[in-house]
Design an enzyme around this catalytic site. Structure first.
Site, PDB file in Angstrom:
ATOM      1  N   ASP A   1      47.052  41.108  37.739  1.00  0.00           N
ATOM      2  CA  ASP A   1      46.188  40.921  38.905  1.00  0.00           C
ATOM      3  C   ASP A   1      46.639  41.879  40.012  1.00  0.00           C
ATOM      4  O   ASP A   1      47.775  41.798  40.475  1.00  0.00           O
ATOM      5  CB  ASP A   1      46.310  39.454  39.362  1.00  0.00           C
TER       6      ASP A   1
ATOM      7  N   ASP B   1      39.609  43.472  39.619  1.00  0.00           N
ATOM      8  CA  ASP B   1      41.044  43.634  39.870  1.00  0.00           C
ATOM      9  C   ASP B   1      41.932  42.829  38.917  1.00  0.00           C
ATOM     10  O   ASP B   1      43.125  42.705  39.142  1.00  0.00           O
ATOM     11  CB  ASP B   1      41.361  43.268  41.328  1.00  0.00           C
ATOM     12  N   GLU B   2      41.355  42.280  37.860  1.00  0.00           N
ATOM     13  CA  GLU B   2      42.153  41.471  36.932  1.00  0.00           C
ATOM     14  C   GLU B   2      41.845  41.838  35.494  1.00  0.00           C
ATOM     15  O   GLU B   2      40.706  42.128  35.161  1.00  0.00           O
ATOM     16  CB  GLU B   2      41.802  39.981  37.090  1.00  0.00           C
TER      17      GLU B   2
HETATM   18 MG    MG Z   1      43.738  40.387  42.897  1.00  0.00          MG
END
Ligand code: MG
Length: 405
Positions: free
Chosen positions: A8, A104-105
Protein backbone atom coordinates in the site's frame (compact mmCIF):
# COMPACT_ATOMS: atom_id res chain seq x y z
CA UNK A 1 0.45 -22.34 2.90
CA UNK A 2 0.56 -19.34 0.60
CA UNK A 3 2.67 -16.22 1.05
CA UNK A 4 0.80 -13.09 0.16
CA UNK A 5 1.88 -9.47 0.33
CA UNK A 6 -0.41 -6.47 0.34
CA UNK A 7 1.55 -3.38 -0.67
CA UNK A 8 0.00 0.00 0.00
CA UNK A 9 1.58 3.28 -1.13
CA UNK A 10 1.49 5.73 1.78
CA UNK A 11 -0.38 9.02 1.30
CA UNK A 12 -0.01 8.29 -2.38
CA UNK A 13 -1.44 11.39 -4.08
CA UNK A 14 0.12 13.72 -1.54
CA UNK A 15 3.47 11.96 -1.83
CA UNK A 16 3.50 12.32 -5.61
CA UNK A 17 2.68 16.03 -5.32
CA UNK A 18 5.56 16.46 -2.86
CA UNK A 19 7.96 14.86 -5.36
CA UNK A 20 7.21 17.69 -7.77
CA UNK A 21 7.15 20.40 -5.13
CA UNK A 22 9.44 19.42 -2.25
CA UNK A 23 8.57 22.62 -0.36
CA UNK A 24 5.19 21.03 0.33
CA UNK A 25 6.92 18.57 2.65
CA UNK A 26 7.29 21.22 5.32
CA UNK A 27 3.72 22.48 5.46
CA UNK A 28 0.37 20.86 6.15
CA UNK A 29 -0.90 19.99 2.68
CA UNK A 30 -3.71 18.02 1.12
CA UNK A 31 -4.83 17.05 -2.36
CA UNK A 32 -8.45 17.88 -2.87
CA UNK A 33 -11.05 17.39 -5.58
CA UNK A 34 -11.75 21.05 -6.07
CA UNK A 35 -9.69 23.34 -3.83
CA UNK A 36 -11.82 26.34 -4.78
CA UNK A 37 -15.05 24.83 -3.65
CA UNK A 38 -15.45 24.44 0.04
CA UNK A 39 -17.47 21.27 -0.43
CA UNK A 40 -14.59 19.67 -2.34
CA UNK A 41 -13.24 16.52 -0.80
CA UNK A 42 -9.82 15.77 0.68
CA UNK A 43 -8.31 12.94 -1.40
CA UNK A 44 -4.97 12.66 0.40
CA UNK A 45 -2.90 14.52 2.96
CA UNK A 46 0.68 14.59 4.13
CA UNK A 47 1.90 13.60 7.60
CA UNK A 48 1.82 17.15 8.94
CA UNK A 49 -1.81 17.59 7.88
CA UNK A 50 -2.58 14.28 9.49
CA UNK A 51 -1.38 15.67 12.83
CA UNK A 52 -4.18 18.22 12.61
CA UNK A 53 -6.68 15.38 12.49
CA UNK A 54 -7.43 15.75 8.81
CA UNK A 55 -8.66 12.53 7.28
CA UNK A 56 -9.81 11.17 3.92
CA UNK A 57 -12.42 11.62 2.75
CA UNK A 58 -13.58 14.76 4.50
CA UNK A 59 -14.71 18.07 3.09
CA UNK A 60 -12.31 20.91 2.41
CA UNK A 61 -14.57 23.01 4.59
CA UNK A 62 -14.11 20.87 7.65
CA UNK A 63 -10.38 20.36 7.01
CA UNK A 64 -9.83 24.13 6.83
CA UNK A 65 -11.63 24.54 10.12
CA UNK A 66 -9.12 22.20 11.74
CA UNK A 67 -6.15 23.77 10.01
CA UNK A 68 -6.70 27.19 8.37
CA UNK A 69 -3.20 27.27 6.87
CA UNK A 70 -3.67 23.94 5.11
CA UNK A 71 -2.19 24.13 1.59
CA UNK A 72 -4.58 22.64 -0.95
CA UNK A 73 -3.31 21.13 -4.17
CA UNK A 74 -5.22 20.04 -7.26
CA UNK A 75 -4.90 16.35 -8.17
CA UNK A 76 -2.79 15.31 -11.17
CA UNK A 77 -4.27 11.96 -12.10
CA UNK A 78 -1.90 11.25 -15.01
CA UNK A 79 1.01 11.49 -12.58
CA UNK A 80 -0.61 9.07 -10.14
CA UNK A 81 -1.32 6.60 -12.92
CA UNK A 82 2.28 6.91 -14.10
CA UNK A 83 3.76 6.19 -10.67
CA UNK A 84 1.25 3.45 -10.01
CA UNK A 85 2.44 1.67 -13.15
CA UNK A 86 6.11 2.14 -12.29
CA UNK A 87 5.60 0.72 -8.82
CA UNK A 88 3.63 -2.25 -10.15
CA UNK A 89 6.52 -2.92 -12.54
CA UNK A 90 8.72 -3.37 -9.48
CA UNK A 91 6.19 -5.76 -7.92
CA UNK A 92 6.16 -7.76 -11.12
CA UNK A 93 9.88 -8.42 -10.88
CA UNK A 94 9.10 -10.68 -7.93
CA UNK A 95 6.00 -12.51 -9.17
CA UNK A 96 3.57 -12.55 -12.07
CA UNK A 97 0.72 -12.75 -9.61
CA UNK A 98 0.22 -9.05 -9.00
CA UNK A 99 -3.35 -7.90 -8.57
CA UNK A 100 -4.04 -4.18 -8.47
CA UNK A 101 -6.55 -3.25 -5.82
CA UNK A 102 -7.06 0.41 -6.57
CA UNK A 103 -4.47 2.84 -7.82
CA UNK A 104 -2.22 2.67 -4.76
CA UNK A 105 -2.59 -0.94 -3.59
CA UNK A 106 -1.64 -4.34 -4.94
CA UNK A 107 -1.73 -7.92 -3.76
CA UNK A 108 1.28 -10.11 -4.58
CA UNK A 109 1.40 -13.87 -4.27
CA UNK A 110 5.08 -14.63 -3.70
CA UNK A 111 4.69 -18.31 -2.76
CA UNK A 112 6.63 -19.41 -5.82
CA UNK A 113 9.24 -16.67 -5.46
CA UNK A 114 10.65 -17.68 -2.08
CA UNK A 115 13.32 -19.99 -3.51
CA UNK A 116 14.64 -17.22 -5.70
CA UNK A 117 14.24 -14.06 -3.65
CA UNK A 118 14.19 -15.12 -0.01
CA UNK A 119 11.53 -15.16 2.69
CA UNK A 120 8.29 -13.22 2.22
CA UNK A 121 9.60 -10.65 4.71
CA UNK A 122 12.84 -10.30 2.75
CA UNK A 123 10.90 -9.86 -0.47
CA UNK A 124 8.70 -7.22 1.15
CA UNK A 125 11.80 -5.43 2.41
CA UNK A 126 13.53 -5.49 -0.99
CA UNK A 127 10.43 -4.14 -2.71
CA UNK A 128 9.93 -1.41 -0.14
CA UNK A 129 13.55 -0.26 -0.35
CA UNK A 130 13.63 -0.32 -4.15
CA UNK A 131 10.53 1.86 -4.39
CA UNK A 132 11.96 4.27 -1.85
CA UNK A 133 15.31 4.47 -3.57
CA UNK A 134 13.95 4.79 -7.12
CA UNK A 135 10.89 6.96 -6.64
CA UNK A 136 11.16 8.38 -3.11
CA UNK A 137 7.79 6.86 -2.29
CA UNK A 138 7.10 4.70 0.75
CA UNK A 139 4.83 1.72 1.11
CA UNK A 140 3.52 -0.32 3.98
CA UNK A 141 3.36 -4.03 3.48
CA UNK A 142 1.24 -6.70 5.11
CA UNK A 143 2.67 -10.21 4.84
CA UNK A 144 0.36 -13.13 5.53
CA UNK A 145 -1.13 -16.38 4.29
CA UNK A 146 -4.43 -14.92 3.04
CA UNK A 147 -5.33 -11.81 1.07
CA UNK A 148 -7.59 -10.42 3.76
CA UNK A 149 -4.98 -10.78 6.50
CA UNK A 150 -2.25 -9.32 4.28
CA UNK A 151 -4.54 -6.36 3.64
CA UNK A 152 -5.14 -5.92 7.35
CA UNK A 153 -1.40 -6.21 8.01
CA UNK A 154 -0.55 -3.29 5.74
CA UNK A 155 -2.84 -1.09 7.83
CA UNK A 156 -1.19 -1.94 11.15
CA UNK A 157 2.07 -0.10 10.75
CA UNK A 158 2.67 2.84 8.41
CA UNK A 159 4.33 4.58 6.73
CA UNK A 160 7.35 2.68 5.43
CA UNK A 161 6.79 -0.51 7.41
CA UNK A 162 6.24 -4.24 7.19
CA UNK A 163 3.85 -6.27 9.34
CA UNK A 164 3.94 -10.04 9.29
CA UNK A 165 0.82 -11.92 10.36
CA UNK A 166 1.75 -15.55 10.24
CA UNK A 167 -0.23 -18.55 11.24
CA UNK A 168 1.33 -18.73 14.70
CA UNK A 169 1.03 -15.10 15.68
CA UNK A 170 -1.93 -13.62 13.82
CA UNK A 171 -4.46 -14.23 16.59
CA UNK A 172 -2.56 -12.32 19.25
CA UNK A 173 -1.81 -9.54 16.78
CA UNK A 174 -5.33 -8.92 15.48
CA UNK A 175 -7.91 -10.26 17.94
CA UNK A 176 -8.01 -7.05 20.00
CA UNK A 177 -8.44 -4.82 16.96
CA UNK A 178 -11.84 -3.26 16.19
CA UNK A 179 -13.83 -5.47 13.87
CA UNK A 180 -14.25 -2.72 11.25
CA UNK A 181 -10.56 -2.99 10.41
CA UNK A 182 -11.39 -6.21 8.61
CA UNK A 183 -11.80 -6.10 4.83
CA UNK A 184 -15.42 -5.48 3.76
CA UNK A 185 -16.62 -4.55 7.23
CA UNK A 186 -18.11 -1.14 6.45
CA UNK A 187 -20.15 1.15 8.64
CA UNK A 188 -23.44 -0.76 8.31
CA UNK A 189 -21.86 -4.11 8.97
CA UNK A 190 -19.96 -2.70 11.92
CA UNK A 191 -23.18 -1.35 13.42
CA UNK A 192 -24.91 -4.71 13.01
CA UNK A 193 -22.01 -6.57 14.56
CA UNK A 194 -21.70 -4.12 17.47
CA UNK A 195 -25.41 -4.57 18.14
CA UNK A 196 -24.95 -8.27 18.74
CA UNK A 197 -21.97 -7.65 21.00
CA UNK A 198 -19.18 -8.14 18.48
CA UNK A 199 -16.67 -5.33 18.79
CA UNK A 200 -13.30 -6.87 18.00
CA UNK A 201 -11.95 -9.22 15.36
CA UNK A 202 -11.46 -11.76 18.16
CA UNK A 203 -15.15 -11.46 19.13
CA UNK A 204 -16.06 -12.27 15.53
CA UNK A 205 -13.59 -15.15 15.25
CA UNK A 206 -14.90 -16.76 18.43
CA UNK A 207 -18.57 -16.18 17.72
CA UNK A 208 -21.02 -18.68 16.34
CA UNK A 209 -20.76 -18.78 12.57
CA UNK A 210 -24.46 -19.49 12.04
CA UNK A 211 -25.45 -16.57 14.20
CA UNK A 212 -23.30 -14.27 12.09
CA UNK A 213 -24.72 -15.71 8.88
CA UNK A 214 -28.23 -15.22 10.23
CA UNK A 215 -27.57 -11.51 10.76
CA UNK A 216 -25.36 -10.76 7.78
CA UNK A 217 -25.95 -13.44 5.17
CA UNK A 218 -23.15 -14.48 2.86
CA UNK A 219 -20.98 -11.54 3.82
CA UNK A 220 -21.24 -12.76 7.42
CA UNK A 221 -19.74 -16.08 6.49
CA UNK A 222 -16.99 -14.38 4.54
CA UNK A 223 -15.87 -12.05 7.33
CA UNK A 224 -16.22 -14.79 9.93
CA UNK A 225 -13.82 -16.83 7.82
CA UNK A 226 -11.47 -13.86 7.36
CA UNK A 227 -11.28 -13.42 11.14
CA UNK A 228 -10.36 -17.10 11.39
CA UNK A 229 -7.64 -16.92 8.77
CA UNK A 230 -9.74 -18.69 6.13
CA UNK A 231 -9.72 -17.00 2.73
CA UNK A 232 -8.96 -18.97 -0.40
CA UNK A 233 -9.33 -16.10 -2.83
CA UNK A 234 -6.40 -16.12 -5.21
CA UNK A 235 -4.20 -13.26 -6.27
CA UNK A 236 -4.92 -12.72 -9.92
CA UNK A 237 -2.31 -12.58 -12.63
CA UNK A 238 -1.19 -9.22 -13.90
CA UNK A 239 -1.95 -9.00 -17.58
CA UNK A 240 0.20 -6.96 -19.83
CA UNK A 241 -1.72 -4.34 -21.70
CA UNK A 242 -2.18 -6.03 -25.00
CA UNK A 243 -1.76 -4.36 -28.35
CA UNK A 244 -5.06 -5.86 -29.22
CA UNK A 245 -7.54 -3.19 -30.20
CA UNK A 246 -10.66 -5.18 -30.93
CA UNK A 247 -12.31 -8.56 -30.77
CA UNK A 248 -15.12 -9.92 -32.88
CA UNK A 249 -16.98 -13.15 -33.28
CA UNK A 250 -19.40 -14.24 -35.95
CA UNK A 251 -21.37 -17.22 -37.19
CA UNK A 252 -22.53 -18.37 -40.59
CA UNK A 253 -25.91 -20.09 -40.66
CA UNK A 254 -26.55 -23.24 -42.64
CA UNK A 255 -29.53 -21.61 -44.23
CA UNK A 256 -30.99 -18.12 -44.38
CA UNK A 257 -32.71 -16.72 -41.33
CA UNK A 258 -35.27 -13.99 -41.73
CA UNK A 259 -36.86 -14.11 -38.33
CA UNK A 260 -35.76 -11.23 -36.15
CA UNK A 261 -36.38 -13.04 -32.86
CA UNK A 262 -34.02 -15.87 -33.82
CA UNK A 263 -31.44 -13.42 -35.12
CA UNK A 264 -31.52 -11.45 -31.87
CA UNK A 265 -31.06 -14.62 -29.89
CA UNK A 266 -28.04 -15.59 -31.94
CA UNK A 267 -26.59 -12.09 -31.60
CA UNK A 268 -26.98 -12.31 -27.82
CA UNK A 269 -25.17 -15.63 -27.72
CA UNK A 270 -22.24 -14.10 -29.54
CA UNK A 271 -22.39 -11.05 -27.31
CA UNK A 272 -22.12 -13.24 -24.23
CA UNK A 273 -18.98 -14.77 -25.73
CA UNK A 274 -17.55 -11.33 -26.38
CA UNK A 275 -18.31 -10.19 -22.83
CA UNK A 276 -16.72 -13.35 -21.50
CA UNK A 277 -13.55 -12.85 -23.57
CA UNK A 278 -13.28 -9.22 -22.53
CA UNK A 279 -13.49 -10.11 -18.86
CA UNK A 280 -11.05 -12.94 -19.25
CA UNK A 281 -8.51 -10.60 -20.82
CA UNK A 282 -9.49 -7.93 -18.30
CA UNK A 283 -10.49 -5.45 -20.98
CA UNK A 284 -13.34 -3.05 -21.42
CA UNK A 285 -14.69 -1.90 -24.78
CA UNK A 286 -15.91 1.53 -25.83
CA UNK A 287 -17.33 0.67 -29.27
CA UNK A 288 -19.77 -2.08 -30.12
CA UNK A 289 -20.60 -3.12 -33.68
CA UNK A 290 -22.72 -5.62 -35.56
CA UNK A 291 -22.29 -6.93 -39.08
CA UNK A 292 -25.03 -8.67 -41.06
CA UNK A 293 -24.48 -10.45 -44.37
CA UNK A 294 -27.28 -11.55 -46.63
CA UNK A 295 -27.41 -14.68 -48.78
CA UNK A 296 -25.43 -12.91 -51.49
CA UNK A 297 -22.82 -12.22 -48.81
CA UNK A 298 -23.33 -8.53 -49.12
CA UNK A 299 -22.44 -7.15 -45.77
CA UNK A 300 -23.44 -4.10 -43.83
CA UNK A 301 -22.20 -2.92 -40.47
CA UNK A 302 -23.27 -0.49 -37.82
CA UNK A 303 -21.37 0.63 -34.79
CA UNK A 304 -21.97 2.67 -31.71
CA UNK A 305 -19.88 4.39 -29.05
CA UNK A 306 -20.60 3.27 -25.50
CA UNK A 307 -19.15 3.89 -22.05
CA UNK A 308 -16.27 1.52 -21.29
CA UNK A 309 -17.75 -1.80 -20.25
CA UNK A 310 -17.33 -5.56 -20.26
CA UNK A 311 -20.72 -6.23 -18.77
CA UNK A 312 -23.01 -8.49 -20.76
CA UNK A 313 -26.13 -6.50 -19.84
CA UNK A 314 -24.79 -3.27 -21.30
CA UNK A 315 -23.27 -4.84 -24.40
CA UNK A 316 -26.44 -6.85 -25.06
CA UNK A 317 -28.70 -3.83 -24.77
CA UNK A 318 -26.63 -1.95 -27.34
CA UNK A 319 -26.36 -4.89 -29.72
CA UNK A 320 -30.13 -5.30 -29.70
CA UNK A 321 -30.58 -1.57 -30.27
CA UNK A 322 -28.18 -1.61 -33.24
CA UNK A 323 -29.91 -4.63 -34.68
CA UNK A 324 -33.40 -3.18 -34.38
CA UNK A 325 -32.33 0.09 -35.99
CA UNK A 326 -30.46 -1.64 -38.74
CA UNK A 327 -32.31 -4.80 -39.73
CA UNK A 328 -34.96 -4.65 -42.42
CA UNK A 329 -37.74 -6.95 -41.35
CA UNK A 330 -37.89 -10.11 -43.41
CA UNK A 331 -34.43 -9.76 -44.95
CA UNK A 332 -32.57 -13.04 -45.40
CA UNK A 333 -29.48 -13.22 -43.25
CA UNK A 334 -26.71 -15.76 -43.66
CA UNK A 335 -23.98 -14.38 -41.40
CA UNK A 336 -23.89 -12.26 -38.25
CA UNK A 337 -21.00 -10.83 -36.31
CA UNK A 338 -20.55 -8.79 -33.15
CA UNK A 339 -17.41 -6.74 -32.54
CA UNK A 340 -16.03 -4.85 -29.58
CA UNK A 341 -13.29 -2.28 -30.04
CA UNK A 342 -11.72 0.76 -28.45
CA UNK A 343 -10.38 -1.55 -25.78
CA UNK A 344 -8.45 -0.68 -22.70
CA UNK A 345 -7.39 -2.50 -19.55
CA UNK A 346 -10.02 -3.01 -16.89
CA UNK A 347 -7.88 -1.27 -14.26
CA UNK A 348 -6.83 1.69 -16.34
CA UNK A 349 -9.58 4.03 -15.34
CA UNK A 350 -7.94 6.21 -12.77
CA UNK A 351 -11.17 8.07 -12.12
CA UNK A 352 -12.92 4.92 -11.09
CA UNK A 353 -10.00 4.01 -8.87
CA UNK A 354 -10.30 7.33 -7.14
CA UNK A 355 -14.01 6.96 -6.65
CA UNK A 356 -13.44 3.48 -5.31
CA UNK A 357 -11.08 4.91 -2.78
CA UNK A 358 -13.66 7.38 -1.62
CA UNK A 359 -16.64 5.15 -1.62
CA UNK A 360 -17.18 3.29 1.57
CA UNK A 361 -16.47 -0.37 1.91
CA UNK A 362 -20.16 -1.23 1.72
CA UNK A 363 -20.20 -0.11 -1.89
CA UNK A 364 -17.12 -2.12 -2.71
CA UNK A 365 -18.94 -5.06 -1.20
CA UNK A 366 -21.91 -4.51 -3.51
CA UNK A 367 -19.67 -4.35 -6.57
CA UNK A 368 -17.95 -7.41 -5.33
CA UNK A 369 -21.22 -9.30 -5.12
CA UNK A 370 -22.12 -8.36 -8.66
CA UNK A 371 -18.64 -9.32 -9.76
CA UNK A 372 -18.94 -12.64 -7.94
CA UNK A 373 -22.07 -13.56 -9.87
CA UNK A 374 -20.42 -12.68 -13.16
CA UNK A 375 -17.22 -14.52 -12.21
CA UNK A 376 -19.23 -17.59 -11.25
CA UNK A 377 -20.95 -17.57 -14.62
CA UNK A 378 -17.63 -17.17 -16.38
CA UNK A 379 -16.34 -20.21 -14.55
CA UNK A 380 -19.36 -22.22 -15.66
CA UNK A 381 -18.82 -21.03 -19.18
CA UNK A 382 -15.19 -22.06 -19.08
CA UNK A 383 -16.36 -25.51 -18.05
CA UNK A 384 -19.38 -25.99 -20.26
CA UNK A 385 -18.67 -23.67 -23.15
CA UNK A 386 -21.62 -22.41 -25.13
CA UNK A 387 -24.14 -24.47 -23.25
CA UNK A 388 -24.31 -21.60 -20.79
CA UNK A 389 -26.84 -19.12 -22.00
CA UNK A 390 -25.88 -15.78 -20.48
CA UNK A 391 -29.03 -14.02 -21.54
CA UNK A 392 -31.33 -16.32 -19.63
CA UNK A 393 -28.84 -16.81 -16.78
CA UNK A 394 -28.79 -13.10 -16.10
CA UNK A 395 -32.54 -12.87 -16.41
CA UNK A 396 -32.97 -15.61 -13.83
CA UNK A 397 -30.37 -14.01 -11.59
CA UNK A 398 -32.15 -10.69 -11.78
CA UNK A 399 -35.44 -12.25 -10.82
CA UNK A 400 -34.11 -14.11 -7.83
CA UNK A 401 -31.52 -11.75 -6.41
CA UNK A 402 -31.56 -8.25 -7.76
CA UNK A 403 -27.90 -7.37 -8.14
CA UNK A 404 -28.24 -3.69 -7.57
CA UNK A 405 -29.89 -3.36 -4.25
MG1 MG B 1 -2.46 4.01 0.25
Amino acid sequence: MRSILHCDLNNFFASVEMLKRPELRNVPMAVSGDPNKRHGIILAKNQIAKKYGIYTPETVYSALKKCPKLVLVKPHYEEYVKYSKLVNEIYRKYTDRVEKFGIDESFLDVTESINIFGSPYEIAYKIKEEIKQKYSLTISVGVSFTKSLAKLGSDLKKPDAITVLDYDNYKEKIYDLPVEMLLYVGKNTQTKLNKIGIKTIGDLANSNKYRIVKHLGKLGEQIYNYANGIDNEEVKFYYEKSERKSISKGITFESDINDSVTLEKELLKITSNIAFSLRKMRFKASVISITLKDNMFISSSRQKKIDYTNSFDVLAKNVVELFREHYTLGANIRYICVGASGLRGEDDNEQIDIFNMLENKENIKKDKRKKEVVDAMDKLKEKFGDKIDYASAIEIKNKNTPLDN
